[in-house]
Scaffold this motif. Structure first.
Motif, mmCIF file in Angstrom:
data_model
loop_
_atom_site.group_PDB
_atom_site.id
_atom_site.type_symbol
_atom_site.label_atom_id
_atom_site.label_comp_id
_atom_site.label_asym_id
_atom_site.label_seq_id
_atom_site.Cartn_x
_atom_site.Cartn_y
_atom_site.Cartn_z
ATOM 1 N N LYS A 223 0.837 -1.207 0.000
ATOM 2 C CA LYS A 223 0.000 0.000 0.000
ATOM 3 C C LYS A 223 0.870 1.255 0.000
ATOM 4 C CE LYS A 223 -2.019 1.476 3.755
ATOM 5 N NZ LYS A 223 -2.930 1.588 4.935
ATOM 6 N N PHE A 224 1.951 1.224 0.781
ATOM 7 C CA PHE A 224 2.865 2.364 0.831
ATOM 8 C C PHE A 224 3.457 2.651 -0.543
ATOM 9 C CE2 PHE A 224 7.230 3.908 1.194
ATOM 10 C CZ PHE A 224 7.084 5.026 1.996
ATOM 11 N N LEU A 225 3.903 1.598 -1.225
ATOM 12 C CA LEU A 225 4.494 1.785 -2.548
ATOM 13 C C LEU A 225 3.456 2.246 -3.562
ATOM 14 C CD1 LEU A 225 6.805 -1.360 -2.624
ATOM 15 C CD2 LEU A 225 7.543 1.027 -2.497
ATOM 16 N N ALA A 226 2.240 1.739 -3.455
ATOM 17 C CA ALA A 226 1.177 2.162 -4.376
ATOM 18 C C ALA A 226 0.886 3.647 -4.209
ATOM 19 C CB ALA A 226 -0.077 1.333 -4.132
ATOM 20 N N GLN A 227 0.943 4.139 -2.978
ATOM 21 C CA GLN A 227 0.702 5.567 -2.734
ATOM 22 C C GLN A 227 1.787 6.430 -3.363
ATOM 23 O OE1 GLN A 227 0.525 5.542 1.543
ATOM 24 N NE2 GLN A 227 -1.671 5.088 1.615
ATOM 25 N N HIS A 228 2.995 5.900 -3.447
ATOM 26 C CA HIS A 228 4.110 6.667 -4.000
ATOM 27 C C HIS A 228 4.310 6.442 -5.499
ATOM 28 C CE1 HIS A 228 5.086 7.135 0.263
ATOM 29 N NE2 HIS A 228 5.940 8.077 -0.080
ATOM 30 N N LEU A 229 3.955 5.265 -5.977
ATOM 31 C CA LEU A 229 4.235 4.924 -7.378
ATOM 32 C C LEU A 229 2.986 4.788 -8.238
ATOM 33 C CD1 LEU A 229 7.007 2.230 -6.747
ATOM 34 C CD2 LEU A 229 7.340 4.588 -7.527
ATOM 35 N N GLY A 230 1.815 4.762 -7.589
ATOM 36 C CA GLY A 230 0.587 4.593 -8.353
ATOM 37 C C GLY A 230 0.423 3.161 -8.821
ATOM 38 N N THR A 231 -0.616 2.914 -9.600
ATOM 39 C CA THR A 231 -0.837 1.569 -10.136
ATOM 40 C C THR A 231 -0.379 1.515 -11.592
ATOM 41 O OG1 THR A 231 -3.101 2.158 -10.782
ATOM 42 C CG2 THR A 231 -2.804 1.139 -8.614
ATOM 43 N N ALA A 232 0.085 0.355 -11.994
ATOM 44 C CA ALA A 232 0.547 0.152 -13.370
ATOM 45 C C ALA A 232 0.324 -1.307 -13.721
ATOM 46 C CB ALA A 232 2.021 0.526 -13.508
ATOM 47 N N ALA A 233 -0.782 -1.587 -14.377
ATOM 48 C CA ALA A 233 -1.149 -2.965 -14.697
ATOM 49 C C ALA A 233 -0.107 -3.613 -15.601
ATOM 50 C CB ALA A 233 -2.515 -3.000 -15.371
ATOM 51 N N THR A 242 4.331 -17.371 -21.174
ATOM 52 C CA THR A 242 2.877 -17.559 -21.227
ATOM 53 C C THR A 242 2.211 -16.740 -20.128
ATOM 54 O OG1 THR A 242 3.153 -19.805 -22.065
ATOM 55 C CG2 THR A 242 1.009 -19.256 -21.119
ATOM 56 N N LYS A 243 1.228 -15.954 -20.490
ATOM 57 C CA LYS A 243 0.537 -15.110 -19.530
ATOM 58 C C LYS A 243 -0.318 -15.955 -18.599
ATOM 59 C CE LYS A 243 -2.619 -11.159 -19.140
ATOM 60 N NZ LYS A 243 -3.356 -10.097 -19.889
ATOM 61 N N LEU A 244 -0.151 -15.737 -17.288
ATOM 62 C CA LEU A 244 -0.897 -16.492 -16.290
ATOM 63 C C LEU A 244 -1.861 -15.616 -15.498
ATOM 64 C CD1 LEU A 244 2.056 -18.594 -14.818
ATOM 65 C CD2 LEU A 244 0.448 -19.271 -16.616
ATOM 66 N N GLY A 245 -1.618 -14.326 -15.507
ATOM 67 C CA GLY A 245 -2.454 -13.413 -14.739
ATOM 68 C C GLY A 245 -1.990 -11.980 -14.917
ATOM 69 N N GLU A 246 -2.544 -11.081 -14.124
ATOM 70 C CA GLU A 246 -2.196 -9.659 -14.192
ATOM 71 C C GLU A 246 -1.928 -9.122 -12.791
ATOM 72 O OE1 GLU A 246 -5.358 -7.645 -16.188
ATOM 73 O OE2 GLU A 246 -4.813 -8.431 -18.179
ATOM 74 N N HIS A 247 -1.218 -8.013 -12.748
ATOM 75 C CA HIS A 247 -0.931 -7.356 -11.470
ATOM 76 C C HIS A 247 -1.170 -5.862 -11.608
ATOM 77 C CE1 HIS A 247 2.793 -5.620 -13.035
ATOM 78 N NE2 HIS A 247 3.075 -6.800 -13.566
ATOM 79 N N ASP A 248 -1.156 -5.152 -10.485
ATOM 80 C CA ASP A 248 -1.387 -3.708 -10.474
ATOM 81 C C ASP A 248 -0.094 -2.901 -10.386
ATOM 82 O OD1 ASP A 248 -4.170 -4.065 -10.538
ATOM 83 O OD2 ASP A 248 -4.256 -4.297 -8.353
ATOM 84 N N GLY A 249 1.033 -3.594 -10.290
ATOM 85 C CA GLY A 249 2.322 -2.913 -10.192
ATOM 86 C C GLY A 249 3.405 -3.903 -9.831
ATOM 87 N N ASN A 283 7.356 -4.211 -17.127
ATOM 88 C CA ASN A 283 6.344 -4.304 -16.076
ATOM 89 C C ASN A 283 5.798 -5.723 -15.981
ATOM 90 O OD1 ASN A 283 4.804 -3.237 -13.963
ATOM 91 N ND2 ASN A 283 3.083 -2.727 -15.312
ATOM 92 N N THR A 284 6.706 -6.691 -16.065
ATOM 93 C CA THR A 284 6.333 -8.096 -16.075
ATOM 94 C C THR A 284 6.902 -8.810 -14.854
ATOM 95 O OG1 THR A 284 6.315 -8.138 -18.496
ATOM 96 C CG2 THR A 284 6.472 -10.256 -17.369
#
Length: 380
Positions: A223-233, A242-249, A283-284
């Motif tokens: 949460k701390f890092l998200a507040q400073h860096l924002g989200t980046a899918a 092979t793609k298995l899923g997604e993340h927010d950062g 961003n992988t």
């Protein structure tokens, strides 16, 4: 330079020094200051205000540097009978520790903020100011020992209490910084320190130790890092891409992480998957089996030596995490880098972490891991 005490773990009664005792508000730093004063040194206590907007109270054992901690430090100084001041180093702490922490995660690395704080704040900013004001040494409540050599010079050694040893986060100190450092608790166990604090009438005798990262009081690093860096899918992929899923950062993951991967499909072999690589460029996040985490060697940069730099290849033990075990290694410093071969594989070692070399109990030095070599010899 003033002669320094000869006892391997703290001040002696030999030379009277002007000592600046860093007092966090906890039991360790309070007893360290009390021991320095009892040894006959001229001690002044100082609490470092490291937060621009400190909370009033701690939440259990989380965080530090609250107003409560400052008041606890002041009360301890009153009981010991030493002058006490509060120094505002919040801006320096933000620039050198917090901003560095965020930048390292943004670059896909895993930093150690406690090690950086010792390097940049307690034994750089604080020590520099102390020396400029005429103090001979800075005293802290770290569990480590300093051994004075017969021919001059000093060595940094592990504490006698392996459960509390903090030499790993002190491995960034160079010879000049060691010459102005006192660690009075290195020959004592934590249980003995609490008993001594109670005997001395220090109200912090039973105060819980601080855990986790001091500037993330709730312990939620993501949460701390998200507040400073924002989200980046971005994508979570396996070793084949092979793609298995997604993340927010990608910054929300660390090498070796198993939980919270949010992968929709199970692995073909049914075994758990772990984070093997974090690429901030694409961003992988790459995941795979536990065996993919086995590290056989590493390269580290920015070496700092607790004395003379070692010459040539040598055999040591290495500690790769703050509370990790020692591993036999062969290491060589060359061209501003430290190259280390592990005698047995170690899992989950990530760029950004520190490798600290030991010769027995003596700390040789520290460096920041820049690349690791896995079983398949791929550099991560």
């Amino acid at each position: 330079m003033t002669d320094f005490p000869g006892a391997p773990s703290g001040p002696s009664t030999g030379s009277r020094l002007r000592v600046l005792a860093a007092m966090s508000g906890g039991v360790d730093s309070a007893v360290a200051a009390a021991r320095a004063a009892e040894a006959g040194h001229e001690v002044t206590g100082v609490h470092l205000a490291l937060s621009s907007n400190p909370q009033s109270f701690r939440t259990g054992a989380r965080g530090c540097c609250t107003l409560e901690d400052s008041r606890d430090a002041r009360r301890a100084a009153d009981v010991i009978g030493i002058p006490f001041y509060v120094w505002d180093l919040a801006e320096r702490f933000r620039e050198d520790v917090i901003d560095d922490f965020v930048a390292e995660y943004a670059a896909g690395r895993t930093p150690n903020p406690c090690l950086r704080c010792n390097e940049k704040i307690k034994f750089a900013a604080l020590l520099d100011k102390a020396v400029a004001l005429g103090f001979d040494a800075v005293c802290t409540g770290h569990y480590a020992r300093i051994v004075d050599l017969p021919g001059g010079g000093r060595e940094l050694h592990r504490a006698v209490d392996p459960a509390k040893d903090q030499s790993y986060v002190l491995g960034v100190l160079d010879a000049e910084q060691l010459a102005h450092s006192l660690f009075p608790l290195g020959d004592t166990t934590k249980e003995e320190i609490r008993v001594e604090a109670e005997r001395r009438g220090l109200a912090v005798a039973k105060k819980p130790d601080s855990h986790d990262i001091c500037f993330i009081a709730d312990g939620d690093t993501q949460k701390f890092l998200a507040q400073h860096l924002g989200t980046a899918a971005g994508d979570i992929v396996d070793a084949d891409g092979t793609k298995l899923g997604e993340h927010d950062g990608a910054y929300g993951f660390t090498i070796g992480q198993r939980k919270g991967l949010r992968i929709g499909r199970p692995a073909a072999d049914g075994k758990p998957r772990y984070v093997l690589d974090i690429s901030p460029v694409t961003n992988t996040v790459t995941v795979g089996p536990a065996e993919g985490l086995d590290v056989l060697g590493l390269t580290a940069i920015r070496p700092r030596w607790c004395g003379a730099a070692p010459v040539g290849e040598g055999r040591y033990t290495a500690q790769l995490r703050a509370h990790g075990e020692e591993v036999p290694v062969t290491a060589e410093a060359a061209g501003g880098e430290l190259r280390v071969r592990l005698e047995r594989p170690v899992r989950g070692i990530a760029p950004g972490q520190a490798v600290v070399l030991y010769d027995g109990t003596r700390v040789v030095g520290s460096a920041t891991i820049s690349a690791t070599e896995r079983r398949d010899t791929a550099k991560i």
